[in-house]
Write a protein that holds these residues in place. Structure first.
Motif, PDB file in Angstrom:
ATOM      1  N   PRO A  13      67.206 -90.397  26.104  1.00  0.00           N
ATOM      2  CA  PRO A  13      67.534 -90.144  24.694  1.00  0.00           C
ATOM      3  C   PRO A  13      68.643 -89.095  24.570  1.00  0.00           C
ATOM      4  O   PRO A  13      68.675 -88.117  25.318  1.00  0.00           O
ATOM      5  CB  PRO A  13      66.214 -89.613  24.116  1.00  0.00           C
ATOM      6  CG  PRO A  13      65.156 -90.099  25.054  1.00  0.00           C
ATOM      7  CD  PRO A  13      65.790 -90.117  26.409  1.00  0.00           C
ATOM      8  N   GLN A  14      69.564 -89.320  23.652  1.00  0.00           N
ATOM      9  CA  GLN A  14      70.693 -88.414  23.408  1.00  0.00           C
ATOM     10  C   GLN A  14      71.572 -88.194  24.642  1.00  0.00           C
ATOM     11  O   GLN A  14      72.196 -87.142  24.802  1.00  0.00           O
ATOM     12  CB  GLN A  14      70.229 -87.048  22.882  1.00  0.00           C
ATOM     13  CG  GLN A  14      69.645 -87.063  21.483  1.00  0.00           C
ATOM     14  CD  GLN A  14      68.173 -87.442  21.480  1.00  0.00           C
ATOM     15  OE1 GLN A  14      67.388 -86.882  22.250  1.00  0.00           O
ATOM     16  NE2 GLN A  14      67.788 -88.360  20.620  1.00  0.00           N
ATOM     17  N   ALA A  15      71.634 -89.173  25.530  1.00  0.00           N
ATOM     18  CA  ALA A  15      72.467 -89.034  26.714  1.00  0.00           C
ATOM     19  C   ALA A  15      73.947 -88.992  26.345  1.00  0.00           C
ATOM     20  O   ALA A  15      74.394 -89.697  25.451  1.00  0.00           O
ATOM     21  CB  ALA A  15      72.217 -90.188  27.677  1.00  0.00           C
ATOM     22  N   SER A  16      74.693 -88.147  27.042  1.00  0.00           N
ATOM     23  CA  SER A  16      76.152 -88.101  26.968  1.00  0.00           C
ATOM     24  C   SER A  16      76.662 -88.574  28.327  1.00  0.00           C
ATOM     25  O   SER A  16      76.480 -87.893  29.333  1.00  0.00           O
ATOM     26  CB  SER A  16      76.635 -86.684  26.663  1.00  0.00           C
ATOM     27  OG  SER A  16      78.045 -86.617  26.687  1.00  0.00           O
TER      28      SER A  16
ATOM     29  N   GLY B 156      65.691 -87.298  32.913  1.00  0.00           N
ATOM     30  CA  GLY B 156      66.315 -87.488  31.609  1.00  0.00           C
ATOM     31  C   GLY B 156      65.717 -86.672  30.486  1.00  0.00           C
ATOM     32  O   GLY B 156      66.351 -86.516  29.436  1.00  0.00           O
ATOM     33  N   ASP B 157      64.511 -86.135  30.680  1.00  0.00           N
ATOM     34  CA  ASP B 157      63.935 -85.259  29.652  1.00  0.00           C
ATOM     35  C   ASP B 157      64.661 -83.918  29.589  1.00  0.00           C
ATOM     36  O   ASP B 157      64.637 -83.238  28.562  1.00  0.00           O
ATOM     37  CB  ASP B 157      62.440 -85.030  29.923  1.00  0.00           C
ATOM     38  CG  ASP B 157      62.180 -84.379  31.273  1.00  0.00           C
ATOM     39  OD1 ASP B 157      62.947 -84.606  32.230  1.00  0.00           O
ATOM     40  OD2 ASP B 157      61.175 -83.628  31.380  1.00  0.00           O
ATOM     41  N   ARG B 158      65.348 -83.544  30.690  1.00  0.00           N
ATOM     42  CA  ARG B 158      66.027 -82.246  30.755  1.00  0.00           C
ATOM     43  C   ARG B 158      67.532 -82.358  30.946  1.00  0.00           C
ATOM     44  O   ARG B 158      68.285 -81.472  30.533  1.00  0.00           O
ATOM     45  CB  ARG B 158      65.451 -81.426  31.930  1.00  0.00           C
ATOM     46  CG  ARG B 158      64.024 -80.919  31.691  1.00  0.00           C
ATOM     47  CD  ARG B 158      63.307 -80.692  33.017  1.00  0.00           C
ATOM     48  NE  ARG B 158      63.043 -81.970  33.681  1.00  0.00           N
ATOM     49  CZ  ARG B 158      62.781 -82.089  34.981  1.00  0.00           C
ATOM     50  NH1 ARG B 158      62.769 -81.015  35.751  1.00  0.00           N
ATOM     51  NH2 ARG B 158      62.542 -83.280  35.504  1.00  0.00           N
ATOM     52  N   VAL B 159      67.988 -83.435  31.574  1.00  0.00           N
ATOM     53  CA  VAL B 159      69.424 -83.631  31.824  1.00  0.00           C
ATOM     54  C   VAL B 159      69.957 -84.638  30.813  1.00  0.00           C
ATOM     55  O   VAL B 159      69.497 -85.783  30.765  1.00  0.00           O
ATOM     56  CB  VAL B 159      69.677 -84.133  33.255  1.00  0.00           C
ATOM     57  CG1 VAL B 159      71.166 -84.366  33.474  1.00  0.00           C
ATOM     58  CG2 VAL B 159      69.130 -83.149  34.283  1.00  0.00           C
ATOM     59  N   LYS B 160      70.922 -84.213  30.025  1.00  0.00           N
ATOM     60  CA  LYS B 160      71.505 -85.089  29.004  1.00  0.00           C
ATOM     61  C   LYS B 160      72.956 -85.451  29.302  1.00  0.00           C
ATOM     62  O   LYS B 160      73.509 -86.344  28.678  1.00  0.00           O
ATOM     63  CB  LYS B 160      71.422 -84.407  27.630  1.00  0.00           C
ATOM     64  CG  LYS B 160      69.999 -84.052  27.201  1.00  0.00           C
ATOM     65  CD  LYS B 160      69.096 -85.275  27.144  1.00  0.00           C
ATOM     66  CE  LYS B 160      67.682 -84.916  26.705  1.00  0.00           C
ATOM     67  NZ  LYS B 160      66.786 -86.101  26.724  1.00  0.00           N
ATOM     68  N   ARG B 161      73.579 -84.762  30.225  1.00  0.00           N
ATOM     69  CA  ARG B 161      74.969 -85.038  30.603  1.00  0.00           C
ATOM     70  C   ARG B 161      74.960 -85.751  31.952  1.00  0.00           C
ATOM     71  O   ARG B 161      74.532 -85.192  32.963  1.00  0.00           O
ATOM     72  CB  ARG B 161      75.751 -83.745  30.720  1.00  0.00           C
ATOM     73  CG  ARG B 161      75.753 -82.906  29.458  1.00  0.00           C
ATOM     74  CD  ARG B 161      76.863 -83.333  28.508  1.00  0.00           C
ATOM     75  NE  ARG B 161      77.130 -82.301  27.523  1.00  0.00           N
ATOM     76  CZ  ARG B 161      78.212 -82.248  26.781  1.00  0.00           C
ATOM     77  NH1 ARG B 161      79.138 -83.188  26.905  1.00  0.00           N
ATOM     78  NH2 ARG B 161      78.402 -81.284  25.910  1.00  0.00           N
TER      79      ARG B 161
ATOM     80  N   LEU C 198      71.198 -95.615  31.895  1.00  0.00           N
ATOM     81  CA  LEU C 198      71.139 -94.269  31.324  1.00  0.00           C
ATOM     82  C   LEU C 198      71.005 -94.335  29.803  1.00  0.00           C
ATOM     83  O   LEU C 198      70.233 -93.570  29.205  1.00  0.00           O
ATOM     84  CB  LEU C 198      72.390 -93.480  31.709  1.00  0.00           C
ATOM     85  CG  LEU C 198      72.525 -93.120  33.191  1.00  0.00           C
ATOM     86  CD1 LEU C 198      73.935 -92.632  33.497  1.00  0.00           C
ATOM     87  CD2 LEU C 198      71.504 -92.048  33.578  1.00  0.00           C
ATOM     88  N   ARG C 199      71.744 -95.250  29.186  1.00  0.00           N
ATOM     89  CA  ARG C 199      71.687 -95.368  27.729  1.00  0.00           C
ATOM     90  C   ARG C 199      70.280 -95.773  27.271  1.00  0.00           C
ATOM     91  O   ARG C 199      69.775 -95.297  26.254  1.00  0.00           O
ATOM     92  CB  ARG C 199      72.707 -96.404  27.269  1.00  0.00           C
ATOM     93  CG  ARG C 199      73.033 -96.365  25.808  1.00  0.00           C
ATOM     94  CD  ARG C 199      73.865 -95.157  25.414  1.00  0.00           C
ATOM     95  NE  ARG C 199      75.245 -95.220  25.876  1.00  0.00           N
ATOM     96  CZ  ARG C 199      76.066 -94.168  25.887  1.00  0.00           C
ATOM     97  NH1 ARG C 199      75.636 -92.989  25.470  1.00  0.00           N
ATOM     98  NH2 ARG C 199      77.300 -94.281  26.326  1.00  0.00           N
ATOM     99  N   ALA C 200      69.632 -96.625  28.051  1.00  0.00           N
ATOM    100  CA  ALA C 200      68.311 -97.117  27.664  1.00  0.00           C
ATOM    101  C   ALA C 200      67.206 -96.102  27.914  1.00  0.00           C
ATOM    102  O   ALA C 200      66.218 -96.068  27.173  1.00  0.00           O
ATOM    103  CB  ALA C 200      68.004 -98.404  28.437  1.00  0.00           C
TER     104      ALA C 200
END
Length: 450
Positions: free
Chosen positions: A215-218, A157-162, A210-212
């Motif tokens: 950060p800035q997840a789409s 999650g630090d690198r993948v946001k989608r 994923l939301r939790a």
């Protein structure tokens, strides 16, 4: 529509899609556990010619070469799936560090190439060990999936946001639990209904995780949607089409986004719904992923689990010049209307996460691979998408299926969907003419001229 539609919006995403089992290979390497598709491939009659995903495109070892091909095409995003049995060989419990490390390498190389990673958590490869515990027919599956999603979110999650939770919910549940065309090959109404509901619960749990944790997840989910048309206009075929429409098009996006099941399914699924379930399922998402190829023609088949089956397209459509070029009946107007329907019904930005066509592409004497049928298809469907956008559909991205010729599930290696040809004996990659066409489209769109 206008011959000169408005430019693509700023930030429109151009990409290609794949899935883990279809391209990675290395099926028994570096600690990966078996999936239900490994089992399906070893079941008599499970896959054409007895083909397997054991080697597939060997993307596990050749990912850097494949990323270079993407970069050469100019795509801005790559939609891939994480392999649950590669990360958790038994689906839960002990983690496979070598599996986690592979996706670290893939993600890092994508970012170095300027390509945004779009990760899908589930593209049909349930760990066999979890199926042995009941699979998606078990309510426990929602918790198994949430734990797997949390592991992936923390790691990447630090690198993948989608992120997408699932790919094509309807396909793997219907063909896995009612019509035995896919793994695990069960035909049982109750198990099909249970699988629908538990996968919906798993989606909701995955969104929350994923939301939790990112950060800035789409966050979105990927739905296959095609209009369902009676093969012939009889009362029996109309009823078959109406029920198939619910099972194919509605039983996942409706509860996930609108908070309820469609009417025919709601009554049947009620015994499997517990208090609070619909709130657990209907979690806010950021975009609607659409996989679309063409309409479905339904007919009554009383011997089938639900009494419906797949029919044939009208002869006039199947024999049109465009359809003959592709090898199946194509209906770009249905694509345009689907985009507009989704916009009105769900009021979310749309990302076309799969669109493309198959063929029997082969190199010519000089080694080039010409695929004019695919170029014609992609041109036609992109024009339909532009028409939908001009009429108000909020489409934010377009991904071609697929980057590579690959293992096409029950069809094995008999159909080639790739922009890049793969020789499955030598694993040599050869970009097809369609890959150059797509690169030109992307370049023109970014310049405002497409």
């Amino acid at each position: 529509m206008s011959a000169t539609p408005p430019p693509y919006p700023q930030g429109f995403v151009w990409g290609v899609s794949t899935s883990a089992y279809q391209i990675e290979g290395a099926a028994a390497e570096d600690g990966r556990g078996p999936s239900i598709w490994d089992t399906r491939c070893r079941t008599a009659g499970g896959v054409v010619n007895g083909d397997t995903g054991d080697v597939a495109c060997d993307h596990y070892h050749r990912y850097a070469e494949d990323i270079a091909l993407m970069k050469g095409m100019g795509v801005g995003a790559y939609r891939f799936s994480l392999s649950w049995p590669r990360i958790l060989p038994r689906g839960r419990g002990a983690v496979n560090d070598k599996g986690l490390d592979f996706y670290d390498r893939l993600i890092d190389r994508l970012l170095e190439a300027g390509i945004e990673p779009w990760a899908c958590l589930y593209h049909w490869d349930l760990p066999q060990a979890l199926h042995d515990l009941g699979g998606w027919a078990s309510r426990d599956s929602a918790g198994w999936f949430a734990d797997y999603a949390a592991l992936c979110a923390r790691r990447y999650g630090d690198r993948v946001k989608r992120w997408a939770t699932f790919n094509e919910f309807s396909v793997f549940t219907l063909f896995g639990y009612a019509i035995p065309w896919a793994a695990p090959g069960i035909t049982d109404r109750v198990q099909h209904l249970r699988a629908i509901h538990h996968v919906n619960l798993a989606h909701g749990a995955g969104v929350d995780v994923l939301r939790a944790l990112v950060p800035q997840a789409s966050i979105g989910a990927i739905h296959n949607r095609q209009v369902v048309v009676p093969e012939t206009d009889t009362p029996e075929n109309r009823e078959a089409a109406a029920l198939l429409d619910e099972h194919w098009n509605l039983v996942f996006p409706d509860p996930q986004i609108r908070g309820h099941y469609p009417p025919r399914t709601a009554e049947a699924i009620e015994p499997h719904v517990q208090p609070g379930d619909m709130a657990r399922i209907a979690r806010p998402v950021d975009w609607f992923g659409l996989n679309h190829y063409g309409p479905i023609f339904a007919k009554t088949e009383p011997e089938r689990t639900w009494g419906y089956g797949w029919g044939n397209a009208p002869a006039a459509a199947a024999n049109s010049e465009a359809s003959r070029a592709v090898g199946w009946a194509i209906f770009p107007d249905a694509f345009r209307e689907e985009l507009l329907t989704i916009s009105r019904r769900y009021r979310l930005p749309i990302v076309v996460t799969e669109n493309g066509c198959g063929g029997s592409d082969a190199p010519d004497a000089g080694g080039a691979v010409d695929d004019p049928h695919r170029i014609a298809y992609l041109k036609t469907y992109n024009a339909a998408m532009r028409d939908a956008m001009a009429l108000g559909a909020d489409v934010r991205g377009y991904f071609v299926w697929s980057l590579l010729d690959n293992f096409e599930w029950g069809n094995g290696y008999g159909q080639r969907f790739g922009l890049v040809h793969v020789d499955f004996k030598t694993l040599k990659r050869t970009p097809k003419a369609s890959s150059r066409w797509y690169a030109d489209l992307i370049r023109q769109a970014r310049a405002g001229g497409a």
